[in-house]
Design an enzyme around this catalytic site. Structure first.
Site, PDB file in Angstrom:
ATOM      1  N   GLY B  42       0.847  -1.189   0.000  1.00 18.64           N
ATOM      2  CA  GLY B  42       0.000   0.000   0.000  1.00 18.64           C
ATOM      3  C   GLY B  42       0.879   1.235   0.000  1.00 18.64           C
ATOM      4  N   GLY B  45       3.916   0.640   2.317  1.00 20.74           N
ATOM      5  CA  GLY B  45       4.803  -0.417   1.856  1.00 20.74           C
ATOM      6  C   GLY B  45       5.466  -0.088   0.530  1.00 20.74           C
ATOM      7  N   SER B 284     -16.880   9.932   1.648  1.00 25.12           N
ATOM      8  CA  SER B 284     -15.844  10.789   2.239  1.00 25.12           C
ATOM      9  C   SER B 284     -16.438  11.825   3.171  1.00 25.12           C
ATOM     10  CB  SER B 284     -15.079  11.517   1.146  1.00 25.12           C
ATOM     11  OG  SER B 284     -14.282  12.521   1.731  1.00 25.12           O
ATOM     12  N   ARG B 330     -14.630  12.650  14.008  1.00 18.08           N
ATOM     13  CA  ARG B 330     -15.318  11.418  13.633  1.00 18.08           C
ATOM     14  C   ARG B 330     -15.964  10.696  14.802  1.00 18.08           C
ATOM     15  NH1 ARG B 330     -11.054   9.146   9.072  1.00 18.08           N
ATOM     16  NH2 ARG B 330     -11.598  10.766   7.592  1.00 18.08           N
ATOM     17  N   HIS B 401     -13.782   1.527  10.595  1.00 23.60           N
ATOM     18  CA  HIS B 401     -13.023   2.141   9.505  1.00 23.60           C
ATOM     19  C   HIS B 401     -11.513   2.009   9.674  1.00 23.60           C
ATOM     20  CE1 HIS B 401     -12.002   4.861   6.357  1.00 23.60           C
ATOM     21  NE2 HIS B 401     -11.605   5.822   7.144  1.00 23.60           N
ATOM     22  N   ARG B 435      -8.114   9.096  15.009  1.00 24.30           N
ATOM     23  CA  ARG B 435      -7.324   9.703  13.931  1.00 24.30           C
ATOM     24  C   ARG B 435      -8.055  10.885  13.321  1.00 24.30           C
ATOM     25  NH1 ARG B 435      -7.581   9.374   8.725  1.00 24.30           N
ATOM     26  NH2 ARG B 435      -8.741   7.419   8.573  1.00 24.30           N
TER      27      ARG B 435
END
Lengths: 249, 638
Positions: B42, B45, B284, B330, B401, B435
């Site tokens: 990803g 990585g 989003s 969130r 999520h 986050r």
């Protein structure tokens, strides 16, 4: 909904394949096609049979992993979506649905509906990048980019590498895939520097992988789940002509 | 275990520069003799593998997908934060640092977060140079937007597909190194064990998923970039292949896992349509810039949304959090949605949904402007639900999520196993208990492009004369034997229940009892139920097919078996933390008006769990957090 399926089964790369018949009842129109295959697999497992192998991952149309021929069209009867975004409400109750893998020599079948698309990776390795090492980039705003160019570059960069373009093409041509990368980078000043090497390298690799030539039928654009336009093929051809006729090195 | 975060000396803003000036370097000729394994391709990585290849190391990169371009970073929609201050609205590195620490509810490490903010600036330069087509203004300069939880515009974006474009940037960098022979890319491989030699990570055992063959790969260091484990909840916004297995194998080999219960529940997802739902699609949260969230004020109000007059709508986020409104963070937004739905105000066929309405934005800015911002998201919503958000409000509901928790790492991003590093979402490092939006792409990029190339080099300086690590050794024999036995065991149970059914049951337990709201009673019962489910799994699972071919059911069964163990650790972690912070909300610890009640006196630490053997309770170690540069405050978004 009650549905019949005819699905390609193939035990391995060398094995002969065949279409198998399956039936499902009580499917909700709000389920996706892949969720329906999940249910079918549950049924097979319950009967002690081997589940159908198919590639899938994000199930929201962006990773490009899923891809199958559904009733003779890549990603099924709708346009602008991937297989995972296809819902059963797009089919008639009682329908027979045909599901097959991509049929492209450069994408050999591994098992059932799973094919090997590593040819696309090798095309990108042949020049689908800008040679800039981590930590060596100039200040981002030092090179302004015309907004319209950035948007058009994005349209090309939206390609998800699913392979529908090559799968639908009667010549198994990968021109739309290759053009999307060539066009994306040639529209941006950051990518222009290597435009000559990029178009030469990627086109040569595309040929080496055994993809066919382009005869401008437009099937690729019609079936591309991300609406990548043939305009990019035209731009790639122009880049190729420039690289061939006007560039000495 | 003695935990040493190895935070460099010096003032916060100078730590990283001072660190870089002190680490050891390896000359180019020697780098070639050093092997590195990167697991995962990803954003973290691929950028790590590419950057290490550019430096001259011999790199092998593994992914379970058919191509590195598929990794789940591809699905991140909204954007990436960077303290460029291009909008001249008062942003700087300290503010991004502060927002991240505050957003994480003061449960992350200052030094790591500051470095994240500091390097954000270079990331944008790097990605633009790669050809990432970020949104631009008419003058040709980069555009920004704001994102949940902050008051400046610092988020860079590429329509609603920022993750895709950033991933393709790192994929192109990786492809370039593959062509140069610096990186060997091994797709369709799954890491099934970590190999330790003399206490150091020296290799992995991987299964070739296309052929079923087991492979041994050795290296001088192993970097895990294996992403998050939100799929433990069964329904989540993650790709179906996302899993915890590599991290879990590392845990069993001695790497500690930190704060595994800190799972972000994303507030804006499309609600589940029925029982066969296989994943939930995220919308989003940038949509919250222009969409207004509401539910009907009256209970059981079944009128179509357009028929409900303004005065009978409860814009509950704007009401409860006037200064942040629809942009509340969130965790706060998710809990608020759960609260109104639990109270009976939810909308849609299941009653588990709230409206996200663009009526006002469409009237204000026009359809074209809204389409240019969110066109693809609106289309995606229409495709999935059959409803057009230009005409009727979207329905949204929270879903699992992002996992803030993960492998514990020090400042160098090294786990508690020497030579084993963890980068991107699979580590715990930067996000604390929650986050901040648009920080996940940032962390993946920063770790991969700019942190690991330095910190790993310092470690590898000891290995320039080691020579290639042999794979025909007892450590590799033992690991491969273990892997083979487990595959055989999975295929040999011969039960009647599919792995997916176990996964679904597991997800139900976690979502209900270790989701948005947790309690001691619920968690204790969850642990009991998880143990029973695990036993049931090993007695009754049915895995069809064979081990020596491509077999997705066998892959799934292995991952579910690991999730069943990890889930118990998640619940232990949530049970131990007797406070509410960030995404971790304990029913018992809330203020009178229902806000999270943090307990800094007793819980200002990172919970670092250590494996004690199968069947043994995990051991809790604590990394106490020091806050020298921010004042701990009640996180208020009112």
């Amino acid at each position: 909904m009650d549905l019949k399926f005819k699905i390609w089964r193939q035990d391995g790369p060398e094995a002969a394949g065949r279409m198998e018949d399956y039936e499902l009842t009580g499917i909700s129109p709000d389920m996706s096609l892949l969720e329906t295959l999940d249910v079918l697999n549950e049924q097979l497992i319950a009967n002690g049979e081997t589940a159908i192998a198919f590639d899938h991952d994000c199930r929201e149309g962006i990773c490009g992993t899923c891809g199958m021929f559904i009733d003779g069209r890549p990603h099924g009867p709708l346009t602008g979506i991937t297989t995972c975004q296809l819902h059963m409400r797009s089919f008639e109750d009682g329908a027979t649905i045909h599901v097959e893998p991509w049929r492209v020599d450069a994408f050999p079948v591994i098992r059932d509906l799973v094919v090997d698309r590593s040819a696309f990776d090798r095309v990108i390795q042949a020049g689908g990048f800008v040679s800039v090492n981590a930590g060596t980039a100039p200040e981002a705003n030092s090179i302004p980019v015309r907004r319209a160019d950035a948007e058009r570059a994005f349209d090309a960069a939206a390609c998800i590498g699913c392979g529908a373009c090559a799968a639908v093409c009667k010549n198994s041509s990968a021109m739309l895939f290759v053009a999307a990368k060539v066009s994306h980078l040639s529209l941006l000043p950051q990518g222009r520097v290597e435009a000559v090497e990029r178009v030469r390298g990627t086109v040569a690799q595309m040929d080496a992988e055994g993809f066919g030539g382009c005869t401008n039928t437009g099937a690729c654009e019609a079936e591309c789940p991300k609406h990548v336009s043939m305009e990019h093929i035209a731009r790639m051809n122009w880049e190729f002509v420039k690289a061939t006729l006007f560039s000495r090195e | 275990m003695l935990l040493d975060a190895r935070i460099p000396e010096g003032p916060l803003a100078e730590k990283w520069s001072l660190y870089k000036s002190k680490i050891r370097l390896i000359n180019p000729a020697n780098k070639r003799r050093v092997d590195v394994i990167v697991v995962g391709s990803g954003l973290a990585g691929a950028s790590a593998a590419a950057s290490l290849g550019e430096l001259g190391y011999s790199v092998k990169c593994f992914c379970f997908q058919d191509s590195p371009r598929r990794a789940h970073s591809v699905a991140a929609q909204g954007g990436i934060n960077a303290a460029k201050n291009y909008q001249n609205d008062g942003d700087n590195v300290y503010r991004l640092f502060f927002d991240t620490i505050k957003g994480g509810d003061y449960r992350s490490r200052e030094a790591n977060v500051y470095r994240l903010s500091e390097l954000s600036v270079s990331i944008i330069d790097q990605c633009v140079a790669q050809g990432v087509p970020f949104a631009r203004e008419y003058g040709g300069l980069l555009a920004n937007r704001s994102f949940g939880g902050v008051q400046v515009q610092r988020t860079f974006y590429a329509r609603g597909q920022t993750g895709q474009q950033l991933l393709l940037g790192s994929y192109s960098a990786l492809s370039r190194q593959v062509a140069k022979g610096r990186v060997t890319m091994l797709p369709r491989r799954e890491m099934l064990d970590l190999v330790l030699i003399d206490g150091k990570a020296r290799g992995i055992v991987a299964r070739n998923l296309a052929t079923g063959e087991l492979e041994r790969h050795s290296a001088h260091a192993v970097v895990l970039a294996t992403g998050g484990y939100g799929t433990a909840y069964y329904l989540s916004t993650l790709a179906l292949g996302c899993n915890a297995s590599a991290a879990w194998k590392a845990y069993k080999r001695g790497a500690c896992i930190a704060s595994p219960s800190f799972t972000q529940i994303h507030p804006t997802c499309i609600p589940a349509a029925g029982e066969h739902q296989s994943k939930l699609t995220l919308m989003s949260e940038s949509l919250r810039n222009d969409g207004r969230i509401w539910v009907p004020k009256a209970l059981g109000d079944n009128r179509p949304p357009g028929d409900i007059p303004e005065g009978e709508r409860d814009y509950y986020l704007e009401r409860k959090y006037p200064s942040y409104g629809n942009l509340a963070p969130r965790d706060v937004s998710s809990r608020a949605a759960k609260e109104v739905c639990d109270a009976g105000h939810g909308v849609g066929p299941t009653g588990l949904g709230v409206y996200l309405d663009f009526k006002d934005a469409l009237a204000r800015d026009g359809r074209d402007t809204i389409a240019s911002r969110y066109g693809n998201l609106f289309e995606m919503y229409l495709t999935i639900t059959g409803e057009d958000p230009y005409e009727v409000p979207m329905r949204i509901y929270p879903a699992a999520h992002f996992t803030m928790g993960g492998l514990w790492v020090d400042y160098d991003l090294m786990t508690t196993i020497p030579g084993l590093y963890a980068i991107g979402e699979c580590n715990f490092a930067d996000h604390g208990a929650n986050r901040l939006g648009a920080n996940s792409l940032l962390q993946a990029c920063v770790d991969g492009y700019f942190v690991i190339p330095y910190t790993l080099g310092d470690y590898l300086a000891d290995d320039i004369r080691t020579g290639p690590v042999a794979t025909d050794t007892p450590a590799f024999d033992e690991a491969e034997r273990g892997v083979r036995e487990r595959l055989d065991r999975l295929l040999g149970v011969g039960g009647t229940t599919s792995p997916r059914r176990f996964h679904k049951q597991l997800g139900g337990i976690l979502w209900d009892r270790c989701g948005m709201v947790r309690s001691a009673k619920g968690l204790e019962s969850a642990i009991t139920d998880l143990r029973a489910l695990r036993e049931d799994f090993w007695r009754n699972v049915r895995v069809t097919g064979r081990a020596d071919t491509l077999n997705p059911e066998l892959e799934r069964a292995g991952r579910v078996a690991d999730f069943l163990e990890l889930a118990e650790l998640i619940c232990h972690d949530a049970l131990d933390r007797e406070e509410s912070c960030g995404a971790h909300f304990r029913e018992e610890y809330q203020t009178e008006d229902g806000e999270a009640l943090r307990n800094d006196e007793e819980y200002k630490y990172v919970s670092v769990w250590e494996h004690q053997g199968d069947g043994e309770p995990p051991k809790l170690n604590k990394e106490h957090l020091e806050f020298a540069n921010v004042e701990l405050a009640v996180r208020s978004y009112k």
